[in-house]
Scaffold this motif. Sequence first.
Motif, short mmCIF file in Angstrom:
data_model
loop_
_atom_site.label_atom_id
_atom_site.label_comp_id
_atom_site.label_asym_id
_atom_site.label_seq_id
_atom_site.Cartn_x
_atom_site.Cartn_y
_atom_site.Cartn_z
N ASN A 17 0.85 -1.18 0.00
CA ASN A 17 0.00 0.00 0.00
C ASN A 17 0.90 1.24 0.00
N GLU A 44 0.26 3.99 2.59
CA GLU A 44 0.69 3.58 3.93
C GLU A 44 2.21 3.63 4.07
N GLN A 59 3.93 5.55 7.02
CA GLN A 59 4.72 4.77 7.97
C GLN A 59 6.19 5.20 8.00
#
Length: 142
Positions: free
Chosen positions: A62, A65, A69
């Motif tokens: 993803n 993400e 992150q």
Amino acid sequence: MNMAEKPKVPVCLIALGMAGSGKTSLVSRLSNSPKKPYVVNLDPACIQMPYFANIDIRDTVNYKEVMKQYKLGPNGAIVTSLNLFSTKFPEVISFIEKSPNELCVLDTPGQIEVFTWSVSGSIITETLASTFLQLYFTSLIV
């Protein structure tokens, strides 16, 4: 299989080039040809594809993400996404090997640095080359 026969291996074509150079258009045209290729999408940031991909990096990584992150911008997230996906590349090779298709086409992101200096580009190209012995590159720089 006769000992004189060599196992059939697909020709692997990596569509590599700058953003907007026509890589996805080429893959789309090839995917609509009578002898449909096995298609792999390696662009984690593409929003929509004009073709069906047998393997799509977006099913594994993803991109948004990864940005959050790892606190990365868009280009860093693309490189990191491909680095993460390259750890799964032996599985990709396994699927390509099982495919009856004579051609495997890989669509790449427009961030060409992924394949020029990133470890994931080396892993992907060297794994394809060592497995299939036939590796064709196309550069669509206009």
